[in-house]
Scaffold this motif. Structure first.
Motif, short mmCIF file in Angstrom:
data_model
loop_
_atom_site.label_atom_id
_atom_site.label_comp_id
_atom_site.label_asym_id
_atom_site.label_seq_id
_atom_site.Cartn_x
_atom_site.Cartn_y
_atom_site.Cartn_z
N TRP A 89 0.87 -1.11 0.19
CA TRP A 89 -0.13 0.04 -0.03
C TRP A 89 0.83 1.32 0.15
N ILE A 139 2.12 1.80 -3.50
CA ILE A 139 0.99 2.13 -4.40
C ILE A 139 0.50 3.44 -4.27
N LYS A 140 0.46 3.98 -3.02
CA LYS A 140 -0.40 5.24 -2.62
C LYS A 140 0.18 6.48 -3.34
N HIS A 191 1.04 6.60 -5.97
CA HIS A 191 0.84 6.43 -7.62
C HIS A 191 -0.62 6.86 -7.96
N LEU A 192 -1.43 6.75 -6.86
CA LEU A 192 -2.98 6.82 -7.11
C LEU A 192 -3.27 8.33 -7.81
N ARG A 233 -4.73 11.87 -8.45
CA ARG A 233 -5.14 12.78 -7.73
C ARG A 233 -6.55 13.38 -8.32
N CYS A 244 -10.10 3.20 -11.69
CA CYS A 244 -8.77 2.14 -11.68
C CYS A 244 -9.69 0.74 -11.95
N TRP A 302 -7.88 -4.90 -2.73
CA TRP A 302 -7.21 -3.68 -3.07
C TRP A 302 -8.16 -2.73 -4.10
N LEU A 350 -9.08 1.19 -2.55
CA LEU A 350 -9.05 2.44 -3.38
C LEU A 350 -10.48 3.11 -3.28
N ARG A 361 -10.54 5.39 -0.66
CA ARG A 361 -9.71 6.29 -1.05
C ARG A 361 -10.34 7.46 -1.95
N VAL A 410 -11.16 6.58 -4.83
CA VAL A 410 -10.90 6.45 -6.32
C VAL A 410 -12.01 5.57 -6.89
N CYS A 440 -13.46 2.67 -8.64
CA CYS A 440 -12.85 1.23 -9.29
C CYS A 440 -13.76 0.57 -9.55
#
Length: 78
Positions: free
Chosen positions: A38, A41-42, A44-45, A47, A53, A63, A67, A70, A72, A74
């Motif tokens: 994590w 990876i974090k 590269h998430l 913004r 994703c 995973w 995401l 966060r 994101v 997915c």
């Protein structure tokens, strides 16, 4: 066995195993592995909140769920 039957058989097996899959890796080593992964990876998430994703069905969605938490977007594929 035809390719379709192999695929169906494989899917049924993995659906059955998936219920227990995460618990197989429930120990200190895998906790460390997940934390380290994590952290790598974090950064590269995306913004951009509109970025997406994909969780490509290579596990139980652990995973992808992280995401989503966060915020994101997915998409899960099986």
């Amino acid at each position: 066995m035809s390719r379709s039957r192999k695929s169906d058989s494989s899917r049924r097996y993995h659906d059955r195993v998936a219920r227990q899959y995460d618990s197989i890796y429930d120990d200190r080593y895998w906790e460390f592995h997940d934390e380290l992964t994590w952290r790598l990876i974090k950064p590269h998430l995306p913004r951009d909140a509109n970025a997406a994703c994909a969780d490509l069905g290579c596990g139980t969605g652990k995973w992808g769920m992280k995401l989503l938490k966060r915020r994101v977007s997915c998409h899960f594929r099986r």
